[in-house]
Motif scaffolding. Structure first.
Motif, short mmCIF file in Angstrom:
data_model
loop_
_atom_site.label_atom_id
_atom_site.label_comp_id
_atom_site.label_asym_id
_atom_site.label_seq_id
_atom_site.Cartn_x
_atom_site.Cartn_y
_atom_site.Cartn_z
N ASN A 187 0.80 -1.23 0.00
CA ASN A 187 0.00 0.00 0.00
C ASN A 187 0.84 1.28 0.00
O ASN A 187 0.44 2.30 0.57
N THR A 232 -9.28 -4.58 4.35
CA THR A 232 -10.49 -4.70 3.52
C THR A 232 -10.83 -3.43 2.76
O THR A 232 -11.58 -3.47 1.79
N GLY A 233 -10.33 -2.27 3.19
CA GLY A 233 -10.66 -0.99 2.56
C GLY A 233 -12.01 -0.45 2.97
O GLY A 233 -12.43 0.61 2.48
N ARG A 259 -7.56 2.94 -8.41
CA ARG A 259 -8.25 2.05 -7.46
C ARG A 259 -9.62 1.64 -8.00
O ARG A 259 -9.99 0.46 -8.01
N ASP A 260 -10.39 2.63 -8.46
CA ASP A 260 -11.72 2.33 -8.98
C ASP A 260 -11.65 1.54 -10.28
O ASP A 260 -12.52 0.70 -10.56
N SER A 286 -11.12 -2.05 -9.27
CA SER A 286 -12.36 -2.66 -8.79
C SER A 286 -13.28 -3.04 -9.96
O SER A 286 -13.83 -4.16 -10.00
N PRO A 341 -14.53 -7.66 -5.77
CA PRO A 341 -13.83 -6.58 -5.06
C PRO A 341 -14.74 -5.94 -4.01
O PRO A 341 -15.94 -5.79 -4.22
N TYR A 342 -14.14 -5.56 -2.89
CA TYR A 342 -14.89 -4.92 -1.82
C TYR A 342 -14.81 -3.41 -1.94
O TYR A 342 -13.79 -2.87 -2.41
N SER A 391 -13.87 0.24 -1.38
CA SER A 391 -12.64 0.71 -0.74
C SER A 391 -12.58 2.24 -0.73
O SER A 391 -12.82 2.88 -1.75
N VAL A 402 -7.30 -2.42 -2.98
CA VAL A 402 -8.55 -3.16 -3.16
C VAL A 402 -8.32 -4.59 -2.70
O VAL A 402 -7.37 -5.25 -3.13
N PHE A 419 -9.99 -8.31 -2.84
CA PHE A 419 -10.98 -8.97 -3.68
C PHE A 419 -11.08 -10.46 -3.35
O PHE A 419 -10.08 -11.12 -3.05
N ARG A 477 -5.10 -8.96 -1.99
CA ARG A 477 -5.18 -7.50 -1.92
C ARG A 477 -4.12 -6.90 -2.82
O ARG A 477 -3.00 -7.40 -2.88
#
Length: 360
Positions: free
Chosen positions: A34, A169-170, A284-285, A288, A298-299, A301, A306, A308, A338
């Motif tokens: 990260n 998990t975000g 990031r988006d 996802s 994906p969860y 965030s 992310v 997933f 992740r």
């Protein structure tokens, strides 16, 4: 003959434990811890280097024990009417959290957090001789104010740590959860906002809750949004009485003069340092959306990574990506991996590699 830990008179509660660690490998695409993978601009780097150079001539003297200039800079950056007396800093937010636990936890005391969460919390807790108590989250790793308050009351912990947004998990943490937890807790409540700069601009920070709540602490870091991980600078905001408590446990002159100079210089350029945040959120988006298109789960965030699900064999998928020069993270959640959001080219490399290897 080389000794092992079993040969040493180590504390009983540390026997059999493993230190924190993420794989470090010289791969071209490293998206596992990260980091902000964007490099600092040349102009900002030059100013930071110049500030450090001026400090070198004074390295024969101890640094400012109260890191006055840095606390003033953090107070100005955070706003919300905060004063330098309400700011504390350390060598990364992990040291700041460690000092909090040294002051408010310790042998015979309990620390509570909602699992899964940042893996350093239990390690830091164990390091000060306290007991870690793990709460639970909903099916999508969410927490509601009502459930949070009930679990906190049942745990009756001396310190509660909330990760907002949560790592690994975000998951976003509603401000209402912080309020309910504070009311339910009898001790210190720490809101770890290490990734807060990546949340939507309209999202309220727990900093807004500080007035009148002397047991509330909000911690931050320069490692993520500021792309300053190598400098190791973390900080917190709280009632001034909290910073007084931390003076009782901190090591003398714990922030070097070089660290202070580098951080103050970086904060002078906070607007420029944070310009990469929007780009990271876009990637990031994108991650996802593409993961979903590839059949993964994906969860949501609010961070720069992310997590997933839908991964049949995380270790094998991780290895296949590794073999293609892409390093991501197996966070130990069954069926999940992740990945950090990198630059556009790094993100493309990850997505292309994942599409090529498929699900192991």
């Amino acid at each position: 003959m080389t000794a092992t830990l079993d040969d040493l008179p180590i504390r009983d509660d540390l026997r059999g434990q493993r230190p924190y660690g993420a794989p470090q490998a010289p791969l071209p695409i490293a998206l596992n811890v990260n980091e902000n993978t964007h490099v600092i601009s040349e102009d900002v780097a030059d100013d930071i280097a110049g500030s450090i150079a001026k400090t070198i001539s004074e390295l024969n003297r101890y640094p400012d024990r109260e890191f006055t200039d840095l606390r003033e800079a953090f107070a100005s950056y955070l706003g919300h009417g905060l004063t330098p007396e309400q700011i504390w800093a350390g060598n990364g937010s992990n040291e700041v959290l460690q000092q909090v636990l040294q002051a408010f936890a310790g042998p015979g005391r309990r620390v509570f957090g909602f699992s899964p969460t940042y893996s350093m919390y239990p390690l830091l807790t164990r390091g000060v001789g306290a007991e870690w108590v793990a709460g639970s989250r909903g099916p999508r790793y969410e927490i509601t104010p009502e459930d949070a308050a009930e679990q906190v009351r049942a745990a009756d912990a001396d310190v509660v740590i909330l990760c907002a947004p949560n790592n690994p998990t975000g998951t976003p943490l509603p401000i209402e959860v912080v309020e309910s937890v504070y009311e339910a807790a009898r001790g210190i409540v720490v809101v770890d906002e290490a990734y807060f700069e990546f949340a939507p601009s309209e999202a309220p920070s727990a900093l807004t809750l500080l007035p009148g709540r002397e047991r509330l602490i909000v911690s931050r870091t320069m490692s993520k949004a500021f792309a300053f991980a190598g400098a190791r600078v973390g900080y917190l905001a709280a009632d001034a009485a909290v910073t007084d408590a931390l003076r009782l446990v901190r090591l003398p002159y714990h922030l070097s003069a070089l660290t202070q100079a580098a951080a103050v210089a970086a904060l002078r350029h906070s607007d420029e340092m944070l310009r990469t945040v929007d780009d990271i959120v876009v990637q990031r988006d994108r991650i996802s959306a593409t993961l979903e298109a590839l059949g993964y789960d994906p969860y949501p965030s609010w961070s720069n990574f992310v997590m997933f699900g839908g991964v049949e064999d995380p270790q094998e998928t991780w290895r296949r990506l590794y073999d293609r020069g892409v390093l991501i993270r197996d966070v130990g959640v069954a069926g999940h991996l992740r990945v950090s959001a990198g630059t556009e080219s790094e993100t493309t490399a990850f997505l292309d590699a994942l599409a090529a290897v498929g699900d192991a």
